[in-house]
Design a protein around this motif. Structure first.
Motif, short mmCIF file in Angstrom:
data_model
loop_
_atom_site.label_atom_id
_atom_site.label_comp_id
_atom_site.label_asym_id
_atom_site.label_seq_id
_atom_site.Cartn_x
_atom_site.Cartn_y
_atom_site.Cartn_z
N PRO A 20 22.00 -0.58 4.83
CA PRO A 20 23.03 -0.28 3.83
C PRO A 20 22.46 0.20 2.50
CG PRO A 20 23.55 -2.32 4.99
CD PRO A 20 22.16 -1.93 5.40
N ARG A 21 21.30 -0.32 2.11
CA ARG A 21 20.70 0.09 0.84
C ARG A 21 19.58 1.10 1.03
NH1 ARG A 21 19.73 -5.36 -2.61
NH2 ARG A 21 18.94 -6.15 -0.62
N ALA A 22 19.38 1.53 2.26
CA ALA A 22 18.40 2.57 2.59
C ALA A 22 17.02 2.22 2.02
CB ALA A 22 18.87 3.93 2.10
N ARG A 23 16.47 1.09 2.44
CA ARG A 23 15.16 0.68 1.96
C ARG A 23 14.39 -0.04 3.06
NH1 ARG A 23 16.35 -3.39 -2.83
NH2 ARG A 23 17.30 -1.48 -3.60
N GLY A 119 -4.12 -17.90 -3.07
CA GLY A 119 -4.27 -16.47 -2.81
C GLY A 119 -3.27 -15.60 -3.54
N THR A 120 -2.78 -14.58 -2.84
CA THR A 120 -1.93 -13.56 -3.45
C THR A 120 -0.82 -13.18 -2.47
OG1 THR A 120 -3.84 -12.66 -4.62
CG2 THR A 120 -1.90 -11.26 -4.48
N ARG A 121 0.37 -13.02 -3.01
CA ARG A 121 1.49 -12.51 -2.22
C ARG A 121 1.75 -11.07 -2.63
NH1 ARG A 121 6.05 -16.30 -2.75
NH2 ARG A 121 6.27 -15.44 -4.86
N VAL A 122 1.89 -10.20 -1.63
CA VAL A 122 2.12 -8.77 -1.86
C VAL A 122 3.44 -8.38 -1.20
CG1 VAL A 122 1.22 -6.44 -1.57
CG2 VAL A 122 -0.37 -8.37 -1.80
N THR A 123 4.30 -7.73 -1.97
CA THR A 123 5.55 -7.21 -1.42
C THR A 123 5.63 -5.72 -1.68
OG1 THR A 123 6.75 -9.30 -1.76
CG2 THR A 123 8.08 -7.31 -1.53
N VAL A 124 5.91 -4.96 -0.63
CA VAL A 124 6.14 -3.54 -0.79
C VAL A 124 7.62 -3.28 -0.57
CG1 VAL A 124 5.61 -2.99 1.64
CG2 VAL A 124 5.47 -1.20 -0.11
N LEU A 125 8.20 -2.47 -1.43
CA LEU A 125 9.60 -2.07 -1.31
C LEU A 125 9.65 -0.56 -1.46
CD1 LEU A 125 12.69 -2.63 -1.30
CD2 LEU A 125 12.53 -2.88 -3.80
N GLU A 126 10.13 0.12 -0.42
CA GLU A 126 10.26 1.58 -0.48
C GLU A 126 11.74 1.93 -0.52
OE1 GLU A 126 8.53 5.69 1.50
OE2 GLU A 126 8.37 3.81 2.64
N THR A 127 12.11 2.71 -1.51
CA THR A 127 13.51 3.07 -1.73
C THR A 127 13.65 4.59 -1.84
OG1 THR A 127 13.24 2.87 -4.13
CG2 THR A 127 13.98 0.91 -2.94
N GLY A 128 14.92 5.04 -1.81
CA GLY A 128 15.20 6.46 -1.99
C GLY A 128 15.40 7.23 -0.70
N ALA A 140 16.15 7.93 10.88
CA ALA A 140 14.85 8.26 11.48
C ALA A 140 13.72 7.96 10.51
CB ALA A 140 14.82 9.72 11.90
N ALA A 141 13.91 8.30 9.22
CA ALA A 141 12.87 8.04 8.22
C ALA A 141 12.68 6.54 8.00
CB ALA A 141 13.24 8.72 6.90
N LEU A 142 13.78 5.81 7.99
CA LEU A 142 13.67 4.36 7.85
C LEU A 142 12.88 3.76 9.01
CD1 LEU A 142 17.29 3.50 6.66
CD2 LEU A 142 15.21 3.06 5.35
N ALA A 143 13.17 4.21 10.21
CA ALA A 143 12.46 3.68 11.39
C ALA A 143 10.99 4.04 11.35
CB ALA A 143 13.11 4.21 12.66
N ASP A 144 10.68 5.28 10.97
CA ASP A 144 9.28 5.70 10.90
C ASP A 144 8.51 4.88 9.88
OD1 ASP A 144 9.57 7.60 12.84
OD2 ASP A 144 9.74 9.31 11.45
N ASN A 145 9.10 4.69 8.71
CA ASN A 145 8.38 3.99 7.66
C ASN A 145 8.34 2.48 7.87
OD1 ASN A 145 8.33 6.63 6.72
ND2 ASN A 145 8.43 5.98 4.58
N ARG A 146 9.32 1.96 8.58
CA ARG A 146 9.22 0.55 8.99
C ARG A 146 7.98 0.36 9.85
NH1 ARG A 146 10.57 -2.23 13.64
NH2 ARG A 146 11.11 -4.43 13.35
N GLU A 147 7.80 1.24 10.81
CA GLU A 147 6.60 1.17 11.66
C GLU A 147 5.34 1.41 10.83
OE1 GLU A 147 4.63 3.58 15.44
OE2 GLU A 147 6.79 3.73 15.03
N GLY A 148 5.44 2.36 9.88
CA GLY A 148 4.29 2.67 9.04
C GLY A 148 3.85 1.50 8.19
N TRP A 149 4.79 0.84 7.49
CA TRP A 149 4.40 -0.27 6.63
C TRP A 149 3.92 -1.47 7.44
CZ3 TRP A 149 2.81 1.04 2.33
CH2 TRP A 149 3.45 1.99 1.54
#
Length: 315
Positions: A20-23, A119-128, A140-149
């Motif tokens: 819904p939020r395309a992220r 240690g350290t917690r790292v969160t990546v958030l990709e939007t747009g 399709a882009a969401l699915a590709d980048n889910r696999e990528g991250w």
């Protein structure tokens, strides 16, 4: 994450899509200090080890810098660094392969780093993603980048594990061992490892060795006004420093003293530093385990301090 695991230790096995939020987002936890994670995340040479096959940023990866990420099977993607707030926030915008970067056809990847216990917690958030076309293209882009991250952050985890390791305690042999890679030449690491003024800066102990560090010389370390002896046993330039250190108030290391050995190994353009503290079986058993655990944590802090000091001195 199990239901009993503390929230700060959250580690997602894979990235997740918020359609819904395309992220796309993912959170990982690593044992390394935040400064080490930041370096692995943002250094151009390190980027190429975990994100794609190349990262070309001629002016570095500070805010406003431009460059590209490349994959051997997918080509070059333009990128611009939008935020660089060390060591907590780093963000880049990247666009379509082979095209000039455009805000109207790009996504923004934001990394947030937080210190957590151990240690350290790292969160990546990709939007747009909503800018990338119709509903089919966005999905399709969401699915590709889910696999990528999922795969790329696993590579980041592996890189950090190669760069930073915890101390290893062997209670049977009475040893503590730790190795750490420093992206600096052996000559520079050796200089700061063996210079008393540098030792005080990165270890935190005033180091007094009349006439300098030499084999056979006993000097002292000091903490809060208390001193203990440090007897230099081996000094092989740019290779090995070994000493025996005693208890507070001793003139020479006594029967419960432990031995410390630093070995330096060239590693490409860098140096691998390995420290082994041995002789713990000479320490009374009723205090040995607690003291070994304390020194194991101490060696993590000490080698991290050496690494940080050398890198600051090389700038």
């Amino acid at each position: 994450m199990s239901h009993t695991e503390p929230a700060e230790h959250r580690h997602d096995a894979e990235a997740a899509i918020d359609e819904p939020r395309a992220r796309v987002t993912r959170t990982i936890a690593v044992r390394a200090p935040i400064e080490v994670v930041w370096e692995c995340l943002t250094d151009p040479a390190s980027l190429a080890d975990w994100f794609g096959d190349s990262a070309t940023f001629p002016d570095g990866t500070g805010e406003g810098a431009t460059g590209s990420f490349g994959w051997s099977d997918a080509g070059e993607f333009p990128a611009r660094i939008e935020r660089a707030e060390a060591p907590h926030v780093w963000a880049f915008r990247w666009g379509r392969r082979g095209e000039p970067l455009s805000d109207e056809s790009s996504t923004l990847a934001t990394f947030t780093l937080e210190r957590v216990d151990g240690g350290t917690r790292v969160t990546v958030l990709e939007t747009g993603f909503e800018r990338l076309g119709d509903e089919v293209a966005v999905r399709a882009a969401l699915a590709d980048n889910r696999e990528g991250w999922t795969s790329e952050l696993d590579e980041l985890i592996a890189l950090i594990a190669r760069r930073w390791t915890p101390s290893a305690v062997d209670p049977l042999a009475g040893t503590i061992t730790r190795s750490l890679d420093v992206p600096a030449p052996v000559s520079l690491v050796w200089r700061h490892l063996t210079d008393p003024a540098s030792i005080e800066a990165w270890w935190g102990h005033p180091a007094v060795f009349p006439g300098g560090l030499r084999e056979g010389v006993t000097g002292t370390f000091e903490h809060e006004g208390e001193r203990w002896p440090v007897a230099i046993r081996v000094l092989r330039p740019e290779r090995t420093l070994a000493f025996r250190w005693g208890e507070i108030g001793e003139a020479e290391p006594g029967p419960t003293a432990c031995d410390v050995r630093f070995d330096l190994e060239p590693l490409g353009d860098g140096t691998r530093v390995t420290v082994v503290e041995s002789g713990w079986m000479r320490v009374p058993g009723d205090v040995r385990d607690d003291r070994m655990r304390g020194n194991a944590t101490g060696w993590e802090m000490v080698l991290d301090g050496l690494r940080r000091h050398v890198l600051e001195a090389s700038r």
